[in-house]
Design a protein around this motif. Sequence first.
Motif, short mmCIF file in Angstrom:
data_model
loop_
_atom_site.label_atom_id
_atom_site.label_comp_id
_atom_site.label_asym_id
_atom_site.label_seq_id
_atom_site.Cartn_x
_atom_site.Cartn_y
_atom_site.Cartn_z
N THR A 524 1.38 5.78 -0.39
CA THR A 524 0.06 6.04 -0.82
C THR A 524 0.00 6.27 -2.29
OG1 THR A 524 0.30 8.30 -0.90
CG2 THR A 524 -0.14 7.43 1.32
N ASP A 712 -1.41 2.08 -0.27
CA ASP A 712 -2.66 2.69 0.49
C ASP A 712 -3.19 3.62 -0.37
OD1 ASP A 712 -4.31 3.69 2.36
OD2 ASP A 712 -2.89 3.53 3.92
N THR A 716 -3.36 8.91 4.60
CA THR A 716 -1.90 9.34 4.46
C THR A 716 -0.68 9.04 5.09
OG1 THR A 716 -2.35 11.00 6.19
CG2 THR A 716 -3.43 11.59 4.32
#
Length: 797
Positions: A524, A712, A716
């Motif tokens: 992420t 990303d 999450t």
Amino acid sequence: MSMDLREKRFESDIEAWLLEQGGYQPGNQAYYLKDKALDFSELLAFFNGTQRKEWERYQRMYEGKADHMLYKRFQEQVEEKGLLSVLRNGIKDRGITLRFVYFAPASGKNQDLVEKYHKNILTCHRQFAYSADNHNTIDMVLSLNGIPIVALELKNQFTGQSVENGKAQYMARDIREPIFQFNKRVLVYFTADLNQVFMTTRLARENTRFLPFNQGSGGAGKVGGSGNPPNDQGYATSYLWEQVLKRDSLLALLQRYISLETEENQPWRKGKVLFPRFHQWDVVEKLAEDVHRRGAGHNYLIQHSAGSGKSNSIAWLAYRLTSLHDMEDNMMFHSVFVVTDRRVLNRQLQETILGFDHQPGLITTITDKDPSTDLRDAILDGKRLIITTLHRFPLIVDQVGAQKGKRFAVIVDEAHSSQSGTAARTLRDTLADTEEALAELAQIEGKAEAELQDPEDKLIQQLLTQGRHSNLSFFGFTATPKPKTLETFGVKQEDGSYHAFHTYSMRQAIDEGFIHDVLRNYTTIENTYAIIKSIPENPELLEPPAVKAIKAFQHGHMDTINKKTAIIVEKFREVTLSKLNGKAKAMVVTASRAHAVKYLLAIRQYIAQHGYEDVKPLVAFSGEITIGTEKYTEPSLNSKPGKPISEAQLQKEFASDRYNLLVVAEKYQTGFSESRLHTMFVDKGLRGVKAVQTLSRLNRVYKGKVDTFVLDFVNTADSIRDSFLPFYEDTFLKEGIDPNMVYTFKDRIEALRLFDKTDVDKFCEIYLKKGPQASGDMGRLSAALQPVILRYNEKET
């Protein structure tokens, strides 16, 4: 027992089983002609047993030269068409047709063909000396009517050898030897040891490609990883000779499975012989056996991961079902339908099946452009195999329901469309050019997409509306079954749960190297920033552009497309362009059509400002979108020198070297396969099946592709991992719980094999929060996890 004796025991056990129970005769190399790679004594015995009159005519025609002319004509046809073709069609010489094998007839009603089938001569040779120039041997060779067709190198861990030694031996073979020439004699090469089996169909020295031929660690069609389960009744690899290579199975493989795959206008020598992987052969045989035993009117779910070779499995199943007979020896199905939207599968089906059976009119294709009467007429005319699209599915159900006394099979390819965009068309097109408006649009389109029925949902609804027909059997192939799909197609267990009829898991596909693990390098934006922040700063070193862009994004506290664009472009240049000799590609997954357009424009502006010429973007979305006063369509934004790129051309253009970055909005997230796709940037909320399908666009293997990368901005790591868990091994639906909750205790334990979760208490907490059978027994759960964690730590070490 000495090491040599242990090795010989393994080989002798295999030989003994094949001779005593497998339907083979012992081979005699005294009559084997090494320069011709043929045993004429076996071949002539077969002719005399099955085609005596034809062979006597052939002998009279050529007087004393019959043997010489037979070999000459046989070899000419093999050189021209390949051995597979000659085995299936025989040769014709001056009006006399000679066949080199008789396959099992579909029906037992023709007694003459049944008798000829049983007169095939299969022989087993140990320590097979194949060369006229040296004394080299192969551990074992299986021959059909004097023609060597299977080679086996058998290794034994007791002697310090394994399948890797067998591979090395094959790669060292002189491929100029007649027995090793592609599709001229041996059609498949196996190497087996006590634990594993690998195979190849073409020897090419160091370029030889071996594929695993294992059941999977959980057993055939069951959940597991690579390898084979222990076998209390014999060797872990006994299935190779006890199931696959026994007489009837090997002849059926030659008849129904082994095929030649070539590109368009490509000679057969440049193609490849397709031999099914174990799970492909296993699922078709088990489905055929179950249908033969239970009759029509049942549904089957086949959960095969990407990388399973699903297209070939469908082709082999379709062909198998067209010739399947019931318990009374009558044709089981009057017609077999293959329902798909994939043009590649359509072509592959036709090429594969026509390689087996050249009966005119066997295959009929009905497209969306054809009138609906064509499908009706194909059904009424009794066409054996009908390939059509998902949109014609309701018509199939209506038509076959009215066909009393007739039975039909419907094979449904994974019902995912790469060209959806339906949800976006129902939304308002004009929005103010603000961050708030974009966020609102993302929320609206996300909700519409979640509520939208995809083709799989519509298909299931149609089935439930129509009810089950006793004359209709369904075979559904999917890698990511939804709860309703499991309930409709799955097998109900005694405990009320629903399981797939046959499974080839994502875990096994990853373990065997047929797909990449897309979560291995998933990160992420927060984690990326945390890693950067943890690195001590050194004023003497220049920060890479991607690091500067990520810091600017985090410090600015503004979730803007422009800031993300800088990260995307710089990461693309840093990561993606360093892969596949600069030929790797990336995808940007956006939350709406407006996002996609603005990303494309921002990327173009950024690369122009920085003078980058190695970033070549395209955009994919449906319909027309208005931003401010400007109207945009996909073709208007995509163009190559001289003309726009149409929607139909986009996939082909992206596959070329002209473009390497694709910005998408609700398109190409499912059903899209581009092997060079290495990187994905995600700026869209993903969960459940959609998350798995989207990220799995990266998992295709390609020469030189050793990993993938996901960055990303929205989701999450835990939510993405939870989305993958139900499909990593086995998906099943348990009665009496939330239908969207398909997690199991076993899923979560085995997840430790894939994910970096080593904190037992935290892991238990997650399970107790989300698991369907939370008991609160933390101590028992922790104890159960300990062996798995130990295995994980050992693996990491």
